[in-house]
Design an enzyme around this catalytic site. Structure first.
Site, PDB file in Angstrom:
ATOM      1  N   ASP A  26     -12.556  -1.485 -19.667  1.00 41.97           N
ATOM      2  CA  ASP A  26     -11.389  -1.529 -20.549  1.00 41.97           C
ATOM      3  C   ASP A  26     -11.551  -0.642 -21.786  1.00 41.97           C
ATOM      4  O   ASP A  26     -10.619  -0.546 -22.592  1.00 41.97           O
ATOM      5  CB  ASP A  26     -11.129  -2.969 -21.011  1.00 41.97           C
ATOM      6  N   ASP A  32      -8.272  -5.867  -9.903  1.00 40.27           N
ATOM      7  CA  ASP A  32      -8.356  -6.855  -8.840  1.00 40.27           C
ATOM      8  C   ASP A  32      -7.276  -6.631  -7.788  1.00 40.27           C
ATOM      9  O   ASP A  32      -6.410  -5.770  -7.909  1.00 40.27           O
ATOM     10  CB  ASP A  32      -8.250  -8.263  -9.429  1.00 40.27           C
ATOM     11  N   ASP A  58      -6.067  -6.767 -19.882  1.00 38.18           N
ATOM     12  CA  ASP A  58      -6.885  -6.903 -18.681  1.00 38.18           C
ATOM     13  C   ASP A  58      -6.715  -8.323 -18.153  1.00 38.18           C
ATOM     14  O   ASP A  58      -6.220  -9.214 -18.852  1.00 38.18           O
ATOM     15  CB  ASP A  58      -8.348  -6.615 -19.027  1.00 38.18           C
ATOM     16  N   THR A  93      -9.321 -10.100 -15.651  1.00 42.36           N
ATOM     17  CA  THR A  93     -10.590 -10.788 -15.470  1.00 42.36           C
ATOM     18  C   THR A  93     -11.367 -10.853 -16.775  1.00 42.36           C
ATOM     19  O   THR A  93     -11.665  -9.839 -17.388  1.00 42.36           O
ATOM     20  CB  THR A  93     -11.429 -10.064 -14.394  1.00 42.36           C
TER      21      THR A  93
END
Length: 1332
Positions: free
Chosen positions: A1057, A947, A651, A653
């Site tokens: 996630d 994102d 991931d 962020t």
């Protein structure tokens, strides 16, 4: 008595001086309000309800001045009409509004109001009174009376929710569970996971065979006990892991939240002591507009009904409200939460109200001064003081339009809006604007119980929601209302009041579980979905039991060993039959089974014991490692897989980045500023806005007048200072940031900023750092203040705002400068400011020769670039634009395109280029070197994020996931599946390129071209996927696993996630700032990304190498004793007689060899420094050379050789073990010769295994020395106790010792010599690095 229009008879004027004896009493004391029942009436029998305040007040009038034929009308007005009203306004469980199970009022059972046959024969009002019937009395309400249990709600149906009350249906609890087992499924699932492996099933069958007397060899416990021990170890470890998961789940489920509890207003506020009379006013005097009306055809109100209405207090609150604390697991659908800033949302909620903490404090002060409101309700009764949302945004929200980044009222924090962070849900870093329902925003908290929410079925789509909220009438009593005839379509028509008292709900009125309230507001939110029905839970795949790759490899090797055992047994049985020996004593299949059992040690049951205990040791090493503090092993069955990872899915962020933005560099055309040079920017700002002598302090700066602070400098500094001033001013005005004030730790006011994008906040914080602070922002104006002297220097009126979208990639604002401080001047300059991505702004700004070069330089540094431009507008230009924009806004088709065209035509041309900014998304500590090390270790890294494309690209460059100068092939906005394959064409020829793909394009590949996409993607060094949903992340992980068959690891920190982590072979969770969802669901939990390198390169590599060596050595230990048994069986005329019996067999696999063999889990070939310095060592493990068919057969050959030498040498050197008197009979195990042969053979076997361990050790550990020396001492010390198996006198003779030494040397020296030769000719990599 006059009759008013609409059929309503006004009550007679009341004589205030009349002395009515009934009114001297407190009627609430005589006629307490019981609980309303929701029992339905039928045509044959009327079910009566005494919850409508019938017994006292209405009895005084119900039986007099009424003809007999009006009894039916009485029943409808007093009972039937109330029944309908109560069913529409009471809670779903039949209780009145505002009544909860916690109010302390005793409940009446439904059976209490069912009169049955006892009501027959009574006339008039008396038939309604059970206590007037003689035989049957009214039972007192029991404290033990309980409600009927609710039915489970159908998850596929819509739900009707009563706010703040008990629901009619049962919904799942709001509990997070990452446990793999339940108390009922634990044994079946764990036993299945164990016995699905061949070697465990093989051990079970061998153990069960000992129940048959003909197949029994030695003690039954010899075979049963090891299997039970292995199962006990495995089940205990699984139970410990799951109990630990449940413990962490309890911590998450115990998080406390404030919940509003609603209680009956009358019960909560009793009459003051000493009150003996109650003054009754007419309805018109009490509250205008609250009269009950009924048409002439509907009948007339009774006198008792009019008196009842006269005593109703319509201005009183529907309930009293107080705050209680509830753990997250106890939250239920319908509960109203009180959420504050930075608080995690525990369930899917609908926002009812949002107000600023300042407003709450002011309300609290007002309440304290008047003394009219209790302390407990000051926070929740914001009601009419809460600011109303702007009508435009209310309409947009009602239509389901996605809200722009703007506030709803002039008071940015009190207008019913709130910002939430969704990075833990969908990975997006931008804050989302959410609105309270317009219907509930101005409603006092005490009236929440009048709300009913209709919501759709649970769904995993995080960007969609459809529902309605309805405000029920305040009064719970209504006259009888006849059925309304349906129209032709059969639909029940809605009256105007119903339409006005309901409002639609959309995604903009919600906050899903695991999001975080980001704005400085207090939010009242009602729980809609709980636990497994939340968006986050539905996007998460269920946890599964994971099995390491080493387990499957050993399972395959075990099948080979079992085949060898069966072949060897069949061969011996065949040879026995060919030789004609013992043909009449035993059936061939019995002999075959006995041989299988004798050779069962070829598949050693101790293999599982050693491997499982080794896994526990590896987990203990990881826990105790001071270099990676806080690391937790949640799944201790797969530590070896940490050393086999070939793909890492990460991931962005919170994993690679901190989600903290910082403006690092600005460029104004001739000079660039960054780092310490920002001090010079601050000095220019101070000079530019410095007042000239004699100017008043309240003078405002405007573009045409200015302050002249830069006039005294040189020409060069004046030009640069003007450019810097214009850029700083543009950045301070062109944004959607709102300043808020909070109380700091020391009670001092602290200004913070809230906006939808962290980039915007970073820019505004930078303007404050260089001297120009955002002092005020509402929907109409912006004020800027100098930081060094506190003066307001700029004030502008906001005329238009053009928000940023993913399509436009730019944001603009039109402002008009005020000339004076009072803001009354309207002749200030009008300026259009715009900022955006360089790809779109390069064609909008005026021609220049430096923009492309500077943006390219910043992009290569991983900075997110924004180009800033300005255009001065004359009054005529703005008027023309405003008219065209207004006309375009009225377009019914393609409105957005028409508005964009107007802006482009009138504004977006030849803007003055003011400068370029570079914003950095701060990386987690150690991300750059960690990614480089992992890449050198042969691990291909994919970044999957929710994102934006630009953000993902910048982070990939700044984190060195993509090397500088590496080509990034971008596939975004793909809509047609026919063009998908063409988009991949370039990557076939550029194997070193990186792929950047968005979620929309990825969905097309996953649906139509899975194989073509994955074939290309897995060969690339890096892949960046953005705008990914949680489901897409998990799907990508499963696709890589299925296509490559390689081990993949997934790492993340958010709830979005979890699916990806659970789909991976190895899931790694990072403990995030806003929650532990990922870490709880992961196999390994760490505190930062940089710890992953040590987890893989050091602990993973060691775990795999140690387990591989341990497994092969245990198989060698089983093979060598089976070879010895084979040699003895051949020499004993193919008779299935055990060579080593009972304790010798058990001791060989336990106390005599286990400690030295198990000490191999402490071995290591290189130290940690060399492992990090040469990550290429990790790459060797992915080939599986440590445990392969080649190494396996090498160990098989060694075992056969040593077994032949040990047993064959012993039989040759001790030939008298056979009975010479009966050469055709099998040898006896009780003869002295047999015991002497066994003593030589077994002692040589034990010492051989101990010394083989010493030969295999690379780095000695004190425990290894102790285990080898201790085991040898223990064996020789136990010889005096082995008289049942040995000739103890023979052990004291030299003839025993020279035979033992000769056999041992013959088995060891050739093996050790071969090992030395191989190391010299082809040294392994670790020996090259160590230089040995």
């Amino acid at each position: 008595m006059s009759t008013a229009r609409d059929g309503y008879r006004a009550p007679r004027p009341e004589d205030p001086y009349a002395d009515n004896d009934d009114l001297d009493l407190d009627q609430d004391e005589l006629d307490p309000r019981p609980v309303i029942s929701s029992r339905k009436t039928s045509a044959s029998r009327i079910s009566l309800d005494f919850g409508g305040r019938i017994p006292l007040r209405n009895l005084r009038f119900g039986g007099r001045r009424r003809p007999k034929d009006e009894d039916a009308e009485d029943r409808e007005a007093l009972v039937g009409g109330d029944e309908n009203a109560r069913r529409s306004s009471a809670g779903q469980d039949g209780r009145p509004e505002g009544f909860t199970s916690d109010s302390g009022v005793r409940r009446f059972s439904q059976s209490l109001f069912d009169l049955g046959e006892s009501g027959k024969g009574r006339k008039g009002i008396w038939r309604f009174l059970p206590f007037a019937g003689g035989k049957r009395g009214l039972p007192l309400p029991s404290a033990e009376a309980v409600e009927e249990p609710e039915e489970d709600h159908d998850p596929s149906a819509t739900r009707l929710i009563s706010v703040g009350r008990k629901q009619a249906a049962r919904f799942p609890p709001n509990a997070v569970s990452n446990a793999k087992y339940t108390p009922w499924s634990f044994l079946p699932r764990t036993l299945w996971n164990e016995f699905k492996f061949f070697f465990n099933m093989y051990f079970l069958l061998v153990a069960l065979s000992q129940i048959v007397p003909a197949l029994r060899i030695g003690y039954l416990s010899t075979y049963i006990a090891p299997l039970a021990f292995v199962m006990g170890i495995t089940l205990g470890k699984e139970a410990y892991d799951d109990i630990y998961r449940r413990k962490r789940d309890r911590e998450a489920n115990s998080e406390a939240y404030k919940v509003l509890r609603f209680e009956d207003a009358t019960a909560a506020a009793p009459e003051p002591h000493g009150s003996k009379k109650r003054k009754i006013k007419s309805i018109s005097e009490r509250k205008r507009g609250k009269r009950r009306r009924v048409s002439d055809v509907d009948g007339r109100l009774s006198d008792g009904e009019r008196e009842e209405l006269a005593t109703e207090d319509f201005s009183a609150p529907s309930s009293s409200v107080r705050e209680v604390i509830k753990p997250s697991r106890d939250l239920k659908v319908g509960d109203v939460l009180v959420l504050g800033k930075d608080q995690r949302v525990p369930a899917d909620v609908v926002i009812l109200k949002s107000f600023s903490t300042e407003a709450a404090a002011m309300e609290d002060e007002d309440a304290g001064s008047t003394g009219g409101v209790s302390d407990a309700s000051t926070l929740v009764d914001m009601g009419e003081n809460a600011a109303q949302p702007a009508k435009q945004i209310e309409q947009e929200a009602a239509k389901g339009v996605t809200l722009d980044d703007q506030t709803t009222t002039e008071d940015a924090s009190g207008g019913g809006e709130a910002f939430i962070r969704t990075d833990q849900l969908d990975g997006e870093t931008d804050w989302k604007l959410r609105l309270a329902s317009p219907l509930a925003q101005t409603l006092p908290a005490s009236e929440y119980i009048r709300l009913k929410v209709t919501a759709g079925k649970p769904d995993k789509k995080v960007n969609e929601f459809v529902g309605t909220v309805e405000l029920l009438p305040k009064s719970t009593r209504q006259p009888y209302d006849p059925p309304v005839s349906k129209d032709v379509s059969g639909e029940q028509p809605l009256d105007a009041a119903t339409r006005q008292n309901s409002s639609p709900l959309s995604i903009d009125n919600t906050a899903w579980a695991n999001t975080v309230l980001a704005s400085s507001t207090t939010v009242h939110a009602m729980v809609v979905y709980t636990g497994p029905q939340t968006r986050a839970a539905l996007s998460t795949s269920p946890s599964r039991s994971k099995t390491g790759l080493l387990e499957y490899e050993i399972n395959s090797l075990t099948k080979i060993l079992c085949f060898l055992t069966a072949a060897l047994s069949a061969l011996l049985v065949l040879l026995e039959r060919v030789e004609g020996l013992d043909a009449n004593q035993r059936k061939w299949y019995v002999a075959f089974m006995r041989f299988l059992i004798l050779f069962s040690t070829i598949v050693p049951i101790s293999l599982r014991v050693n491997l499982d205990m080794g896994k526990s040791v590896y987990a203990w090493f990881i826990h105790r490692d001071a270099g990676i503090p806080g690391t937790v092993v949640r799944t201790s069955t797969i530590p070896e897989d940490l050393g086999r990872i070939e793909y890492l899915l990460s991931d962005k962020t919170g994993t690679l980045t901190r989600n903290e933005m910082e403006l690092r560099k600005v460029h104004v055309g001739t000079v660039s500023y960054g780092g310490d040079a920002m001090e010079e920017v601050a000095s220019y700002v101070r000079q530019a806005f410095a007042l000239s002598e004699g100017a008043p302090n309240n003078t405002l700066w405007t573009p045409s007048v200015g302050f002249g602070g830069l006039d005294s400098t040189t020409r060069t500094r004046r030009e640069i200072g003007t450019r810097v001033r214009d850029l700083v001013l543009a950045l301070a005005l062109c944004h959607n940031v709102t300043p808020t004030t909070e109380d700091g730790e020391n009670g001092q006011a602290i200004t913070s900023y809230q906006a939808s994008s962290p980039d915007e906040i970073a820019i505004v914080q930078w303007t404050e750092a260089v001297g120009l602070r955002l002092a005020h922002r509402d929907r109409k104006s912006i004020s800027l203040r100098l930081t060094h002297d506190g003066r307001i220097v700029v004030r502008v009126a906001i005329l238009n705002v053009f928000p940023f979208t993913s399509d436009s990639k730019r944001m603009g604002i039109i402002v008009r400068f005020f000339r004076d401080a009072d803001g009354k001047s309207t002749d200030g300059e009008t300026v259009f400011y715009q900022k955006g991505a360089d790809t779109v702004m390069s064609s909008i700004v005026a021609a220049n020769d430096w923009l492309d070069e500077e943006t390219g330089n910043m992009a290569r540094e991983g900075l997110r670039t924004l180009v800033v431009g300005r255009k001065n507008l004359s009054r005529e230009q703005y008027t023309t634009f405003s008219k065209a924009y207004a006309e375009a806004s009225l377009s019914l088709s393609n409105r957005d395109a028409a508005l964009a065209q107007v802006v482009k035509q009138h504004l977006e041309s030849k803007l003055d280029l003011l400068g370029v900014t570079g914003v950095e998304d701060k990386l987690q500590p150690g991300v750059k070197p960690s990614l480089e090390l992992l890449r050198n270790a042969g691990i291909k890294i994919w970044m999957l994020t929710g994102d934006k494309v630009e953000t993902a690209r910048c982070v990939a460059v700044s984190s060195k996931l993509v090397s500088r100068g590496q080509y990034i092939h971008t596939i975004a906005g793909l809509k047609k599946k026919g063009a998908a394959l063409d988009a991949l064409g370039m990557l076939h020829s550029q194997q070193n390129a990186a792929l950047l793909i968005d979620g929309q394009s990825l969905a097309i590949y996953l649906k139509h071209h899975r194989e073509a996409f994955i074939q290309v993607a897995v060969r690339l060094p890096a892949v960046i996927a953005c705008r990914c949903s949680p489901t897409q992340k998990a799907e990508v992980a499963l696709l890589i696993r299925a296509f490559t068959g390689k081990r993949i690891a997934c790492i993340g920190d958010g709830g979005n996630d979890v699916s990806m982590i659970q789909a991976a072979d190895v899931g790694v969770g990072i403990v995030g700032k806003e929650g532990k969802q990922a870490s709880l669901a992961a196999d390994f939990s760490i505190t930062q990304f940089a710890h992953l390198t040590k987890l893989l390169v050091w602990h993973g590599r060691n775990s795999y190498r140690r387990s591989a060596k341990l497994a092969q050595f245990v198989m060698h230990r089983g093979l060598i004793i089976s070879v010895c048994q084979t040699v003895f069986s051949i020499a004993s005329r193919f008779e299935p007689i055990a060579l080593y019996r009972d304790w010798l067999l058990v001791g060989y696999a336990t106390v005599y060899t286990m400690a030295p063999v198990f000490s191999l889990v402490l071995d290591r070939d290189v130290d940690e420094g060399l492992a990090n310095l040469y990550p290429e060592l990790y790459k060797e493990l992915t080939t599986g050379r440590s445990l392969s068919y080649r190494t396996f057969f090498v160990w098989v050959a060694i075992s056969i050789y040593q077994g032949l030498v040990i047993q064959g040498g012993s039989e040759v050197l001790v030939p008298d073990y056979l009975d010479a008197s009966s050469p055709n009979m099998p040898p006896s195990t009780d003869t002295v010769g047999f015991k002497r042969m066994v003593a030589v053979s077994y002692t040589a076997l034990i010492v051989n295994e101990i010394l083989m361990v010493a030969i295999e050790i690379t780095t000695w550990h004190p425990i290894m020395i102790f285990s080898i020396a201790g085991t040898a001492a223990f064996y020789f010390g136990s010889l005096p106790f082995l008289g049942e198996y040995y000739d103890l006198g023979y052990l004291l003779r030299m003839s025993f010792w020279w035979r033992f030494v000769a056999v041992t040397a013959a088995s060891l020296i050739p093996v050790y010599a071969g090992k030395i030769i191989r190391r010299t000719v082809k040294p392994p990599s670790y020996r090259k690095i160590r230089g040995v």
